[in-house]
Design an enzyme around this catalytic site. Sequence first.
Site, PDB file in Angstrom:
ATOM      1  N   GLN A  21      -7.582  -3.573   9.280  1.00 40.91           N
ATOM      2  CA  GLN A  21      -6.390  -3.340  10.104  1.00 40.91           C
ATOM      3  C   GLN A  21      -6.581  -2.149  11.044  1.00 40.91           C
ATOM      4  O   GLN A  21      -5.609  -1.597  11.548  1.00 40.91           O
ATOM      5  CB  GLN A  21      -5.170  -3.123   9.217  1.00 40.91           C
ATOM      6  N   ASP A  61      -1.711   8.121   3.751  1.00 45.19           N
ATOM      7  CA  ASP A  61      -1.505   6.705   4.076  1.00 45.19           C
ATOM      8  C   ASP A  61      -2.245   6.349   5.370  1.00 45.19           C
ATOM      9  O   ASP A  61      -2.544   7.223   6.184  1.00 45.19           O
ATOM     10  CB  ASP A  61      -0.001   6.450   4.248  1.00 45.19           C
ATOM     11  N   GLU A  62      -2.527   5.056   5.566  1.00 53.09           N
ATOM     12  CA  GLU A  62      -3.131   4.524   6.810  1.00 53.09           C
ATOM     13  C   GLU A  62      -4.405   5.285   7.203  1.00 53.09           C
ATOM     14  O   GLU A  62      -4.601   5.662   8.355  1.00 53.09           O
ATOM     15  CB  GLU A  62      -2.116   4.585   7.965  1.00 53.09           C
ATOM     16  N   ARG A  85       1.211 -11.082  10.185  1.00 55.99           N
ATOM     17  CA  ARG A  85       2.617 -10.696  10.361  1.00 55.99           C
ATOM     18  C   ARG A  85       3.534 -11.828   9.903  1.00 55.99           C
ATOM     19  O   ARG A  85       4.718 -11.610   9.651  1.00 55.99           O
ATOM     20  CB  ARG A  85       2.945 -10.389  11.830  1.00 55.99           C
ATOM     21  N   LYS A 105       0.822  -1.218   0.000  1.00 56.93           N
ATOM     22  CA  LYS A 105       0.000   0.000   0.000  1.00 56.93           C
ATOM     23  C   LYS A 105       0.858   1.271   0.000  1.00 56.93           C
ATOM     24  O   LYS A 105       0.608   2.190  -0.783  1.00 56.93           O
ATOM     25  CB  LYS A 105      -0.969   0.005   1.178  1.00 56.93           C
ATOM     26  N   THR A 106       1.868   1.328   0.885  1.00 61.54           N
ATOM     27  CA  THR A 106       2.716   2.523   0.934  1.00 61.54           C
ATOM     28  C   THR A 106       3.515   2.643  -0.355  1.00 61.54           C
ATOM     29  O   THR A 106       3.719   3.736  -0.890  1.00 61.54           O
ATOM     30  CB  THR A 106       3.669   2.466   2.146  1.00 61.54           C
TER      31      THR A 106
END
Length: 614
Positions: free
Chosen positions: A261, A230-231, A571, A39-40
């Site tokens: 998330q 972002d986020e 993770r 995504k980033t």
Amino acid sequence: MMTAKGNSCILSHLNQPQQEAVTFGKGPLLVLAGPGSGKTRTLVYRAAWLISQQKILPENILLLTFTNKAAQEMKERLKKILKEVDQKDHLKIPWAGTFHSFCAKVLRTDGHFLKIPKGYTIYDETDQLETIKKVLANLDLSPKIFKPQTVLNLISQAKNELLSALEYPQYARGSFQETVARVYLKYQQFLKESQALDFDDLLMETVRLLEKEKGVLAKYQNQYPWLLIDEYQDTNHAQYVLTKLLAKKWQNLTVVGDASQAIYGWRGADYRNLINLSQDFPQLKIINLEQNYRSTQTILDGANQVIQKNLSHPILNLWTAKKGGEKISLFEAPTEQEEAQFIVETIKKQLLSARNSSLNNFVVLYRTNAQSRIIEETLLHSGLPYLLVGGVRFYERKEIKDCLAYLRFLANPQDKIAEQRVEKIGKKKKEKFWELVKKNKGRQLTTLEWLDQILEKTEYLSLYDENDPQDQDRVENVKELRSVATEFPDLNQFLENVSLIQKEYLPNNHTSFKEEKRTITLMTVHAAKGTEFPVVFLVGLEEGLFPHARALTEKDQIEEERRLCYVAMTRAKEKLYLSYTQRRFYFGEKSANQASRFLNDIPAHLIDVIRLRQ
């Protein structure tokens, strides 16, 4: 306008949905990006594409994220991409930073419209708490009843909802909040007199400035017609309103996020901001990034099944080109000691087989900080070094050192260091402590009996607010100390055991933590967001622990617990171990535990069950 060479150079590193997001033209864009989906990377490449291919000036692009570290990484990656495309050494890049740093920049320049001085001070949390204490004293309010941290949390929540000190009384419910409203007003007056703003003011005052001064709003809208964030699932209401204001004129808004998330609801983050974008930006284009570059398909299938039960937000279906993968191992431990020992033995076996030759490959994740105690002790006894991320080792935590000071002073009244700490906790508490000691003179009490009576007599736990998440952790740590006290009924043996464990923390020991770079990582699930490891141990999957007991009665909170589990599972890159105990000695009490509902969501064909022979 577009150079074929530069365009192909940028797009060659991306999959089809990433390319679609990067080359999206004008207008609002929402990129729903699952864990490990890049995504980033997509956001940074979009900025590079706008600059190199669409000839958008870097100074007309604003990149926002949530940490200075993330902002710095974005800038470095952007520099590298642009250099590859244009082969230039000194390229301009867009302004990139946190919401708070951007707002601080705006207020330094244009805060005078709100009579905010250019040289204002930004108060950190310590400054804020000191200010709250002064205000409480001025209003003759007891800090024991109106705990400064609780009051500050409520004021922070109000500011995140853009409620000023004058507006808050209208929404206050009950006498406690009505009193907080009085404190809020005085607190703001104190900040103004000190020419200071706190972190929440940075957001709230910037929104107020842009809503009040249309000329200032137009200035920043024209300065930054391209807004990339972002986020976005971690934004609060104030950040959402700020986004709307900045993007309203040109609509060139790109946000990246994943509601699955969203795990920081207790901080004021609201995943619904992702959903609300469709209402505020009717032309919104949505692109899903579902290809995962981190985990095996087996791990993703298990995580997908856990998160599918959430119904209040969009769910992505993660997949990977890395088909198959080892089954998820589920260890049914008789007790928490066997659970911890299983981790140690498994890691040692993998090290011997050279399958995972570095300790850095392993992480142990848990829901609450108190769970680290038994894992830390087991690793220490085995000689395996570990790094505790985002926390303090169990016996070095403030609340644990406080309780140990009482017990040390009890065992040895000549212990000056223990006495000094007991006095620091509170003179009245010390007096009550000595009353208890005199009352029990000549009686043979166990360590647990002493600890429980000290906690009750001194009212030590009243220092912590049951509604504050950090304070809840501290109380849980104190309760976990009861487990150790039960193991060692003799007070002197208890203190000796603690001292020996603390000795193993020391840098000159063979398990030196500061000098040893190759270490097993221990952290809470909350702290694990944004990380990845080849091997993940997710422990304590029991009802009441994960999901946590505090969440069991609220649908929204159960959904957040489920998102936490999803984040934890994703993770893992190669191997995922899940574990729960049949009986856990937790908070000084034995309990028979039911396996977490999240385990029931994972299909049996994905799981390899491991049981100890009893």
